[in-house]
Design a protein around this motif. Sequence first.
Motif, mmCIF file in Angstrom:
data_model
loop_
_atom_site.group_PDB
_atom_site.id
_atom_site.type_symbol
_atom_site.label_atom_id
_atom_site.label_comp_id
_atom_site.label_asym_id
_atom_site.label_seq_id
_atom_site.Cartn_x
_atom_site.Cartn_y
_atom_site.Cartn_z
ATOM 1 N N THR A 124 0.847 -1.198 0.000
ATOM 2 C CA THR A 124 0.000 0.000 0.000
ATOM 3 C C THR A 124 0.878 1.243 0.000
ATOM 4 O OG1 THR A 124 -1.552 -1.213 1.390
ATOM 5 C CG2 THR A 124 -1.934 1.140 1.169
ATOM 6 N N TRP A 125 1.918 1.192 0.789
ATOM 7 C CA TRP A 125 2.864 2.302 0.907
ATOM 8 C C TRP A 125 3.659 2.482 -0.382
ATOM 9 C CZ3 TRP A 125 4.231 6.764 2.021
ATOM 10 C CH2 TRP A 125 5.492 7.168 2.444
ATOM 11 N N CYS A 126 4.038 1.356 -1.010
ATOM 12 C CA CYS A 126 4.783 1.457 -2.271
ATOM 13 C C CYS A 126 3.913 2.045 -3.380
ATOM 14 C CB CYS A 126 5.285 0.082 -2.711
ATOM 15 S SG CYS A 126 6.579 -0.590 -1.658
ATOM 16 N N GLN A 163 0.442 -10.284 -5.395
ATOM 17 C CA GLN A 163 0.338 -11.704 -5.074
ATOM 18 C C GLN A 163 1.478 -12.499 -5.709
ATOM 19 O OE1 GLN A 163 -2.713 -14.570 -6.618
ATOM 20 N NE2 GLN A 163 -3.278 -14.715 -4.472
ATOM 21 N N ALA A 164 1.800 -12.170 -6.948
ATOM 22 C CA ALA A 164 2.874 -12.879 -7.632
ATOM 23 C C ALA A 164 4.190 -12.702 -6.870
ATOM 24 C CB ALA A 164 3.012 -12.377 -9.067
ATOM 25 N N TRP A 165 4.429 -11.489 -6.395
ATOM 26 C CA TRP A 165 5.640 -11.197 -5.632
ATOM 27 C C TRP A 165 5.722 -12.089 -4.397
ATOM 28 C CZ3 TRP A 165 6.163 -8.751 -0.674
ATOM 29 C CH2 TRP A 165 7.471 -8.351 -0.356
ATOM 30 N N THR B 25 15.048 -6.581 -7.061
ATOM 31 C CA THR B 25 13.649 -6.241 -7.307
ATOM 32 C C THR B 25 12.744 -6.839 -6.236
ATOM 33 O OG1 THR B 25 14.243 -6.508 -9.616
ATOM 34 C CG2 THR B 25 11.919 -6.133 -9.136
ATOM 35 N N VAL B 26 13.013 -8.099 -5.898
ATOM 36 C CA VAL B 26 12.184 -8.773 -4.905
ATOM 37 C C VAL B 26 12.337 -8.114 -3.535
ATOM 38 C CG1 VAL B 26 11.982 -10.922 -3.603
ATOM 39 C CG2 VAL B 26 12.010 -10.985 -6.087
ATOM 40 N N LEU B 27 13.553 -7.672 -3.228
ATOM 41 C CA LEU B 27 13.806 -7.169 -1.874
ATOM 42 C C LEU B 27 13.449 -5.696 -1.671
ATOM 43 C CD1 LEU B 27 17.074 -8.924 -0.721
ATOM 44 C CD2 LEU B 27 14.711 -9.523 -0.267
ATOM 45 N N ILE B 28 13.298 -4.945 -2.767
ATOM 46 C CA ILE B 28 13.088 -3.505 -2.621
ATOM 47 C C ILE B 28 11.909 -3.123 -1.708
ATOM 48 C CG2 ILE B 28 12.123 -1.571 -3.975
ATOM 49 C CD1 ILE B 28 14.484 -1.705 -5.751
ATOM 50 N N LEU B 34 11.723 -1.242 5.854
ATOM 51 C CA LEU B 34 12.705 -0.995 6.920
ATOM 52 C C LEU B 34 13.081 0.481 6.976
ATOM 53 C CD1 LEU B 34 15.088 -4.079 6.619
ATOM 54 C CD2 LEU B 34 13.595 -3.485 8.539
ATOM 55 N N ALA B 35 13.344 1.071 5.789
ATOM 56 C CA ALA B 35 13.748 2.467 5.738
ATOM 57 C C ALA B 35 12.674 3.360 6.360
ATOM 58 C CB ALA B 35 14.010 2.879 4.293
ATOM 59 N N THR B 36 11.417 3.139 5.938
ATOM 60 C CA THR B 36 10.330 3.985 6.438
ATOM 61 C C THR B 36 10.130 3.803 7.942
ATOM 62 O OG1 THR B 36 9.272 3.625 4.312
ATOM 63 C CG2 THR B 36 7.953 4.706 6.001
#
Lengths: 293, 277
Positions: A124-126, A163-165, B25-28, B34-36
């Motif tokens: 949501t934040w992203c 969901q895929a992530w 990409t997966v970890l961003i 964490l940053a926020t």
Amino acid sequence: MGVKISREKWGYIFVIPGVLWYGLFMLYPMYYAIILSAHRWMGVETNPLFVGLDNFKEIFTDSLFYKSTVNTFYFTFISVSLTTFTALFIAILLTKVIKLRAIYRTFYFLPSVAGVVAVGIIWTWCYQPTFGLFNRILQVLHLPPSRWIMDPRLALFCVAITQAWMRLGFNVIVFLAGLLTIPEQFYDAAKVDGASGFHQLIHITLPLARPIITFLLIYNTIYGLTVFGEVYMLTEGGPGSATYTVAYLMYETAFRYSRMGKGSAMALFLFVIILVITVIQMKFFERRTQIEY
Amino acid sequence: MKLSQIISGVIKVLLYFILTVGVITVLIPFLWMLATAFKPYTEMFKLPISFLPKSPTFQNFVELAHTFPLPRLFFNSFFIAGVACVSSVFFATMVGYGLAKFRSRGLNIIFLILLSSIMVPDFTRVIPLYLTMVRLKGDNTYWGVIIVNYLSIFGIFLMRQYAMAIPEELLDAARIDGASEPRILMEVAFPLLRPACVTLLVIKFMWVWNDFLWPLVMLREPKMMTLPIALSGLKGLQVIRYGPLMAGAVAIVVPVAVLFLFLQKYIVRGIALTGFK
């Protein structure tokens, strides 16, 4: 020891907790759901009223239910193809890597550990339109911002990406475990015959991985068709009705508006859909496999 | 010879490059969380984006603890997941062992029937189960949430897979010594199945810890809620405070992430073993 119990009987005794679980938490609720779907019931304080097939008639003429069904299929298609094929691709790459394999695997799996609530909060934040991560990245790249989950045309797609992530890591682990059981000799023989890496992929890896691909496609499809938590956390069906799915609508119907019978009718409808799709997928892949060998 | 070496070198580099980009990409989203979580309010909306807080703070966690009874929520989560885990390991071992080692037509049929329930998703059962629990006064209680999780088909399947590998001779030797079947299960089979139990324990813990639909409908009062269920309500507030929200996400993720990092070899084996076959 008083009474001597035969060995075979002990087998049955050990299995009792399983049978009990199945009866209490599987068979009984299914039976009860069918009964419920034929009643109008506004929650425990009131009396259920037998209405036959009225609940089904009602949902099949409800435009929101129709929209939710279409959304569910679209969502499932996006989520399942993204998850399954990205995971297969990554797993194939990982078979070629030996040193860092375990570390990569750990990182890819991490999102699956987080759970749908944490994932929902993070994404949501992203997706947040003004200060969210994705729009800021777009800004850095001098690209126009997007409204992501606030954009009716994009919202469902965004939920599917989330969901895929989340599901990617699980899929990578299962694929990788399966691919690593393919005997090395197959590849050695192919190399002797001068087959290129691409040929090995098409003629050895993919055919032999077909049972796992089938399994994961079925598993992911069930997961996609029953999507609820992601919708609840990210969009609550909105904007408008853009991200309503059958499972989410069922939750709202039963637990926000206390329409237990109508909710059960939706649940059964989706259950039948899942059953039919699973059987079709099994049949389709079985036949293809038989031709292959 | 030289050219092919160069090509394979380039492919290697490309391979690691793609995999690393994928990992980043997966970890961003996690890094962003964490940053926020550790950024003060003023820093949260600054440009350019930064994954490192300039002046790291626990303010968000303090605010989170003011909004929620955090110790109580942690206790609820640990208690519910803990009891479900222990019970699940105990019963799944028993059933899985029974199915694996006492082969008969009847037991095979029972196994197939149990397995078929994998196709029945949770939400088909949630309305009837909820209504039943309300009648039994089990809604908004610990036991109401736990009882449905006392056993899982996944657990039975996992333990059966492992139990099949127990050598028959060991069991027969114990039988010749006059040991009863329950004693053989407890004293011969159970110790051999210990790695499988750890696997099930960890996977089940993560599962129940993160479980959403069932505790969501069952637990109404904040003091009964699991951590994720309580935090899922944060979203509905008028003004969304992303700082405390991210602190909440960290609180949910850290216990399971630590568990996973320490015990991942068990998880990976468990998934690989039950994922197909």
